[in-house]
Design a protein around this motif. Structure first.
Motif, PDB file in Angstrom:
ATOM      1  N   PHE A  96       0.713  42.765  60.092  1.00  0.00           N
ATOM      2  CA  PHE A  96       0.579  42.609  58.654  1.00  0.00           C
ATOM      3  C   PHE A  96      -0.682  41.838  58.291  1.00  0.00           C
ATOM      4  O   PHE A  96      -1.333  41.249  59.153  1.00  0.00           O
ATOM      5  N   ALA A  97      -0.962  41.799  57.011  1.00  0.00           N
ATOM      6  CA  ALA A  97      -2.144  41.133  56.474  1.00  0.00           C
ATOM      7  C   ALA A  97      -1.838  39.681  56.100  1.00  0.00           C
ATOM      8  O   ALA A  97      -0.704  39.207  56.218  1.00  0.00           O
ATOM      9  N   CYS A  98      -2.842  39.014  55.591  1.00  0.00           N
ATOM     10  CA  CYS A  98      -2.742  37.603  55.234  1.00  0.00           C
ATOM     11  C   CYS A  98      -1.626  37.321  54.235  1.00  0.00           C
ATOM     12  O   CYS A  98      -0.989  36.272  54.293  1.00  0.00           O
ATOM     13  N   VAL A  99      -1.371  38.249  53.331  1.00  0.00           N
ATOM     14  CA  VAL A  99      -0.350  38.015  52.314  1.00  0.00           C
ATOM     15  C   VAL A  99       1.026  37.836  52.942  1.00  0.00           C
ATOM     16  O   VAL A  99       1.820  36.997  52.500  1.00  0.00           O
ATOM     17  N   GLN A 100       1.313  38.581  53.998  1.00  0.00           N
ATOM     18  CA  GLN A 100       2.611  38.429  54.652  1.00  0.00           C
ATOM     19  C   GLN A 100       2.684  37.130  55.463  1.00  0.00           C
ATOM     20  O   GLN A 100       3.736  36.497  55.521  1.00  0.00           O
ATOM     21  N   PHE A 101       1.564  36.712  56.074  1.00  0.00           N
ATOM     22  CA  PHE A 101       1.557  35.420  56.758  1.00  0.00           C
ATOM     23  C   PHE A 101       1.901  34.309  55.759  1.00  0.00           C
ATOM     24  O   PHE A 101       2.728  33.445  56.039  1.00  0.00           O
ATOM     25  N   ALA A 102       1.259  34.340  54.601  1.00  0.00           N
ATOM     26  CA  ALA A 102       1.500  33.316  53.585  1.00  0.00           C
ATOM     27  C   ALA A 102       2.935  33.377  53.070  1.00  0.00           C
ATOM     28  O   ALA A 102       3.594  32.345  52.909  1.00  0.00           O
ATOM     29  N   SER A 103       3.410  34.577  52.820  1.00  0.00           N
ATOM     30  CA  SER A 103       4.771  34.742  52.297  1.00  0.00           C
ATOM     31  C   SER A 103       5.820  34.225  53.275  1.00  0.00           C
ATOM     32  O   SER A 103       6.743  33.503  52.889  1.00  0.00           O
ATOM     33  N   VAL A 104       5.688  34.576  54.546  1.00  0.00           N
ATOM     34  CA  VAL A 104       6.652  34.112  55.557  1.00  0.00           C
ATOM     35  C   VAL A 104       6.588  32.596  55.693  1.00  0.00           C
ATOM     36  O   VAL A 104       7.621  31.915  55.725  1.00  0.00           O
ATOM     37  N   PHE A 105       5.382  32.039  55.751  1.00  0.00           N
ATOM     38  CA  PHE A 105       5.231  30.584  55.841  1.00  0.00           C
ATOM     39  C   PHE A 105       5.924  29.889  54.676  1.00  0.00           C
ATOM     40  O   PHE A 105       6.692  28.943  54.862  1.00  0.00           O
ATOM     41  N   VAL A 106       5.665  30.362  53.462  1.00  0.00           N
ATOM     42  CA  VAL A 106       6.247  29.751  52.269  1.00  0.00           C
ATOM     43  C   VAL A 106       7.769  29.832  52.313  1.00  0.00           C
ATOM     44  O   VAL A 106       8.469  28.850  52.057  1.00  0.00           O
ATOM     45  N   GLN A 107       8.286  30.990  52.647  1.00  0.00           N
ATOM     46  CA  GLN A 107       9.735  31.147  52.670  1.00  0.00           C
ATOM     47  C   GLN A 107      10.386  30.312  53.774  1.00  0.00           C
ATOM     48  O   GLN A 107      11.469  29.756  53.577  1.00  0.00           O
ATOM     49  N   LEU A 108       9.731  30.189  54.929  1.00  0.00           N
ATOM     50  CA  LEU A 108      10.267  29.336  55.983  1.00  0.00           C
ATOM     51  C   LEU A 108      10.244  27.867  55.566  1.00  0.00           C
ATOM     52  O   LEU A 108      11.202  27.127  55.820  1.00  0.00           O
ATOM     53  N   CYS A 109       9.156  27.433  54.954  1.00  0.00           N
ATOM     54  CA  CYS A 109       9.100  26.054  54.454  1.00  0.00           C
ATOM     55  C   CYS A 109      10.230  25.809  53.464  1.00  0.00           C
ATOM     56  O   CYS A 109      10.969  24.822  53.569  1.00  0.00           O
TER      57      CYS A 109
END
Length: 183
Positions: A96-109
């Protein structure tokens, strides 16, 4: 010995339009069934410790996220943008692209009570050219520092100045002023 401050929790988060409607992010993230499934699937409580600082916890979550799949800036977005769906697809070989990295990080936090948000970053003229004129990254709210702190979960990057983690705006100001930072 100072007492660790109580966590603050987001009651509303407006995601960037590039993520579509993300109904995953609940008002009370710690008791939501989807969040409980995410915590169980990732075993996030084994990755972080409640005794660690918010910064250390966020770094560990960013490291987990950055290692979950390979970057692909030209992939198609999955229909569902929740972290559990993305992580399950990644386990099957999707990238996936950067947007999914950010989304997963945010949701895990958020799943462990750390407020976090997605940041869209663009060049001065994003309409010029075909690609590479923007990036999606993230910030989390650090209760010990009482401020937002920037972390790029795609490449597990962050910035320090005088050993203090920086927000994205603080980093940008230092860059504009020509001052050094440590990444």
């Amino acid at each position: 010995m100072s007492k660790k401050p109580k966590r603050i929790y987001l009651t509303f988060l407006e995601q960037p339009s590039s993520l579509g409607d993300v109904a995953f992010l609940p008002t009370d993230p710690l008791t939501n069934q989807g969040v409980e499934r995410l915590r169980s699937y990732t075993k996030i409580e084994k990755i972080i410790s409640k005794d660690e600082t918010d910064f250390v916890q966020a770094l560990k979550i960013a490291k987990f996220t950055s290692e979950a799949w390979g970057h692909d800036g030209f992939n198609s977005n999955p229909k569902k943008q929740d972290a559990l769906t993305i992580l399950k697809l990644a386990e099957k070989g999707a990238s996936f692209a950067c947007v999914q990295f950010a989304s997963v990080f945010v949701q895990l936090c958020q799943s462990v009570g750390i407020p976090a948000r997605v940041l869209n970053v663009t060049t001065k003229n994003p309409g010029l050219g075909s690609s590479g004129h923007g990036h999606v990254t993230a910030e989390y709210f650090d209760n010990q520092l009482c401020k937002w702190v920037w972390i790029d979960p795609q490449i597990h990057a962050y910035a320090l100045s005088r050993n203090i983690p920086l927000s994205y705006n603080e980093l940008a100001e230092l860059i504009v002023d020509g001052k050094k930072t440590i990444y």
